[in-house]
Motif scaffolding. Structure first.
Motif, mmCIF file in Angstrom:
data_model
loop_
_atom_site.group_PDB
_atom_site.id
_atom_site.type_symbol
_atom_site.label_atom_id
_atom_site.label_comp_id
_atom_site.label_asym_id
_atom_site.label_seq_id
_atom_site.Cartn_x
_atom_site.Cartn_y
_atom_site.Cartn_z
ATOM 1 N N GLU A 80 0.558 -1.286 -0.148
ATOM 2 C CA GLU A 80 -0.168 0.075 0.077
ATOM 3 C C GLU A 80 1.025 1.287 -0.209
ATOM 4 O OE1 GLU A 80 -3.167 -0.280 2.646
ATOM 5 O OE2 GLU A 80 -3.673 -1.971 2.678
ATOM 6 N N LEU A 81 2.157 1.386 0.686
ATOM 7 C CA LEU A 81 3.089 2.264 0.455
ATOM 8 C C LEU A 81 3.972 2.586 -0.813
ATOM 9 C CD1 LEU A 81 4.135 2.573 4.000
ATOM 10 C CD2 LEU A 81 2.369 3.528 3.346
ATOM 11 N N GLY A 82 4.093 1.035 -1.719
ATOM 12 C CA GLY A 82 4.927 1.336 -2.464
ATOM 13 C C GLY A 82 6.227 0.979 -1.910
ATOM 14 N N TRP A 83 6.438 0.775 -0.779
ATOM 15 C CA TRP A 83 8.339 0.702 0.150
ATOM 16 C C TRP A 83 8.664 -0.907 0.271
ATOM 17 C CZ3 TRP A 83 8.741 -1.800 4.126
ATOM 18 C CH2 TRP A 83 9.706 -2.013 5.432
ATOM 19 N N THR A 84 9.600 -0.767 -0.800
ATOM 20 C CA THR A 84 10.517 -2.313 -0.248
ATOM 21 C C THR A 84 11.531 -1.550 0.149
ATOM 22 O OG1 THR A 84 10.192 -2.966 -2.247
ATOM 23 C CG2 THR A 84 11.705 -3.900 -1.396
ATOM 24 N N PRO A 85 11.946 -2.174 1.843
ATOM 25 C CA PRO A 85 13.350 -2.538 2.061
ATOM 26 C C PRO A 85 14.861 -2.190 1.649
ATOM 27 C CG PRO A 85 12.642 -4.362 3.256
ATOM 28 C CD PRO A 85 11.454 -3.440 2.146
ATOM 29 N N LYS A 86 16.018 -1.900 1.207
ATOM 30 C CA LYS A 86 16.193 -1.770 0.926
ATOM 31 C C LYS A 86 17.394 -2.872 1.342
ATOM 32 C CE LYS A 86 21.111 0.775 0.518
ATOM 33 N NZ LYS A 86 22.122 1.955 1.068
ATOM 34 N N TYR A 87 16.973 -3.203 2.723
ATOM 35 C CA TYR A 87 17.464 -3.992 3.722
ATOM 36 C C TYR A 87 16.846 -5.489 3.926
ATOM 37 C CZ TYR A 87 22.283 -1.341 3.909
ATOM 38 O OH TYR A 87 22.924 -0.656 3.665
ATOM 39 N N ALA A 88 16.319 -5.960 2.508
ATOM 40 C CA ALA A 88 15.349 -6.645 2.701
ATOM 41 C C ALA A 88 15.909 -7.907 4.127
ATOM 42 C CB ALA A 88 15.402 -8.118 1.538
ATOM 43 N N SER A 89 16.779 -7.953 4.508
ATOM 44 C CA SER A 89 16.904 -9.085 5.604
ATOM 45 C C SER A 89 17.857 -8.517 6.772
ATOM 46 C CB SER A 89 17.007 -10.506 5.376
ATOM 47 O OG SER A 89 18.078 -10.983 6.245
ATOM 48 N N TRP A 90 17.771 -8.539 7.592
ATOM 49 C CA TRP A 90 19.501 -8.378 8.346
ATOM 50 C C TRP A 90 20.947 -8.887 8.357
ATOM 51 C CZ3 TRP A 90 20.376 -12.474 10.640
ATOM 52 C CH2 TRP A 90 19.535 -13.768 10.806
ATOM 53 N N ARG A 91 20.136 -10.085 7.987
ATOM 54 C CA ARG A 91 21.837 -11.199 7.545
ATOM 55 C C ARG A 91 22.331 -9.973 6.893
ATOM 56 N NH1 ARG A 91 20.519 -16.242 8.888
ATOM 57 N NH2 ARG A 91 18.456 -16.549 8.800
ATOM 58 N N GLU A 92 21.539 -9.227 5.669
ATOM 59 C CA GLU A 92 22.475 -8.878 4.772
ATOM 60 C C GLU A 92 22.625 -7.012 5.172
ATOM 61 O OE1 GLU A 92 22.039 -5.683 0.963
ATOM 62 O OE2 GLU A 92 20.650 -7.319 1.816
ATOM 63 N N GLY A 93 22.494 -6.914 5.905
ATOM 64 C CA GLY A 93 22.384 -5.504 6.792
ATOM 65 C C GLY A 93 23.400 -5.624 7.693
ATOM 66 N N PHE A 94 23.136 -6.922 8.950
ATOM 67 C CA PHE A 94 24.134 -6.345 9.227
ATOM 68 C C PHE A 94 25.516 -6.870 9.238
ATOM 69 C CE2 PHE A 94 21.448 -8.508 12.891
ATOM 70 C CZ PHE A 94 20.771 -7.843 13.353
ATOM 71 N N ARG A 95 25.902 -7.730 7.754
ATOM 72 C CA ARG A 95 27.053 -7.247 7.021
ATOM 73 C C ARG A 95 27.796 -5.810 6.357
ATOM 74 N NH1 ARG A 95 24.574 -11.867 5.380
ATOM 75 N NH2 ARG A 95 24.312 -11.374 3.100
ATOM 76 N N THR A 96 26.536 -5.102 5.436
ATOM 77 C CA THR A 96 26.890 -4.047 4.659
ATOM 78 C C THR A 96 26.399 -2.850 5.984
ATOM 79 O OG1 THR A 96 25.477 -4.736 3.349
ATOM 80 C CG2 THR A 96 26.969 -5.390 2.978
ATOM 81 N N GLY A 97 25.440 -2.509 6.811
ATOM 82 C CA GLY A 97 24.297 -1.850 6.446
ATOM 83 C C GLY A 97 24.692 -0.883 8.232
ATOM 84 N N LEU A 98 25.784 -1.528 8.701
ATOM 85 C CA LEU A 98 26.156 -1.211 10.615
ATOM 86 C C LEU A 98 26.657 0.351 10.019
ATOM 87 C CD1 LEU A 98 26.963 -4.686 11.988
ATOM 88 C CD2 LEU A 98 25.045 -3.371 12.215
ATOM 89 N N THR A 99 27.714 0.358 8.961
ATOM 90 C CA THR A 99 28.499 1.827 9.420
ATOM 91 C C THR A 99 28.041 2.754 8.499
ATOM 92 O OG1 THR A 99 29.509 0.791 7.330
ATOM 93 C CG2 THR A 99 30.879 0.314 9.656
ATOM 94 N N ALA A 100 28.564 3.885 8.477
ATOM 95 C CA ALA A 100 27.991 5.027 7.451
ATOM 96 C C ALA A 100 27.871 5.211 6.410
ATOM 97 C CB ALA A 100 29.044 6.291 7.805
ATOM 98 N N SER A 101 26.604 5.348 6.232
ATOM 99 C CA SER A 101 25.892 5.067 4.363
ATOM 100 C C SER A 101 26.132 6.480 3.627
ATOM 101 C CB SER A 101 24.755 4.666 4.428
ATOM 102 O OG SER A 101 23.777 5.133 5.165
#
Length: 312
Positions: A291-312
């Motif tokens: 309904e919002l037309g939104w999709t998370p960039k980090y679909a899983s915390w697995r990827e997020g913990f590997r690459t998304g913890l530092t400054a973006s």
């Protein structure tokens, strides 16, 4: 559009301001200090001082801005908090979610504001029974741990008030990423790195995560899309503590977390902390995606913990 961000110097608000300015909007953001207002101005918005617990301050600030859209991101969280005294830690934030929300909505109505978006939360607030993953149609926890009862009531109040006013309540999952406690240099991440966060009891509590950038993107979407209602803003993979905590430790080069009995952990983190780690339920993002037309960039915390913890 004229967009008013209550809490424009906070975790989500500070990232919203430059994005909305770049999109051509006239943005007013509130802060509790001159320094916070200056950061908003540096990002291209108009920074103003507002007391999020004072209805008079809120009314005057909103009426001056005359916004087309009001985004409520007010919190008063900083540093660590005591799981055993959860409501005490969230006392000011709870006032912002009750008295502050009511004042913002009343002022928005007076100003002729057409759209309201309010920050909520999903996670330990779900009922700790039944399905492991809940939707927005499922009830919030009818029997919260006493230490968090006031905080749950305040979250529920903000949601009800937003929807009753024709607005949207975005239930964010557990934040991680740059500038967050679960981000590089943050308190929780450092505790994991030092082996201070164990698996408690069964470790069966299911958590839903949300990268801070995905929370911002969902808020931007909600400014123009979606009908009035509640939306879970989480990634695609709710997971029990026994899965995500060891993966997080591995991602930051820490030893595998130890396991401690619930009765031992209860001495340190109380009934609330034990419940969150052992019986919590996760949340589905299907409604927000549809309904919002939104999709998370980090679909899983697995990827997020590997690459998304530092400054973006």
């Amino acid at each position: 559009m004229r967009i008013f961000i209550a809490g424009g110097s906070g975790a989500v608000g500070s990232r919203l301001v430059p994005l909305l300015v770049a999109a051509g909007h006239e943005v007013t953001g509130t802060a509790r200090s001159e320094a916070g207002a200056a950061r908003i101005a540096a990002a291209g918005g108009r920074g103003v001082i507002m007391d999020g617990t004072d209805p008079a301050s809120i009314r005057l600030t909103v009426l001056e801005a005359k916004p087309d859209v009001l985004v409520h991101q007010l919190t008063a969280l900083s540093g660590s908090f005591d799981f055993k005294r959860f409501d005490e830690t969230f006392a000011v934030t709870n006032r912002m979610r009750t008295l502050g929300t009511d004042a913002l909505i009343a002022a928005a109505k007076e100003a002729g504001t057409g759209r309201i978006v309010v920050q909520g939360y999903t996670g330990w607030t779900n009922e700790h029974a039944g399905a492991a993953v809940k939707t927005e149609a499922d009830p919030i926890d009818p029997n919260p741990v006493p230490a968090a009862r006031n905080t749950l009531a305040a979250i529920a109040h903000a949601e009800r008030a937003a929807v009753a006013a024709g607005g949207l309540a975005l239930r964010f999952g557990n934040f991680y990423g740059p500038g967050q406690s679960l981000g590089e240099g943050g308190e929780m991440l450092e505790s994991v790195r030092k082996g201070k966060v164990p698996i408690v009891g069964s470790g069966a509590g299911v958590w839903s995560f949300c990268h801070i950038d995905d929370a911002v993107a969902a808020t931007v979407a909600a400014i123009t899309q979606g009908d009035a209602g509640v939306y879970n803003i989480v990634d695609d993979e709710p997971a029990p503590v026994t899965e995500w905590l060891p993966a997080l430790a591995n991602a930051v080069g820490a030893k595998r977390p130890m396991r401690v009995p619930a009765w031992v952990a209860r001495l340190l983190i109380g009934d609330f902390g034990v419940a969150w780690m052992t019986t919590a339920r996760g949340s589905s993002n299907a409604k927000a995606k549809a309904e919002l037309g939104w999709t998370p960039k980090y679909a899983s915390w697995r990827e997020g913990f590997r690459t998304g913890l530092t400054a973006s």
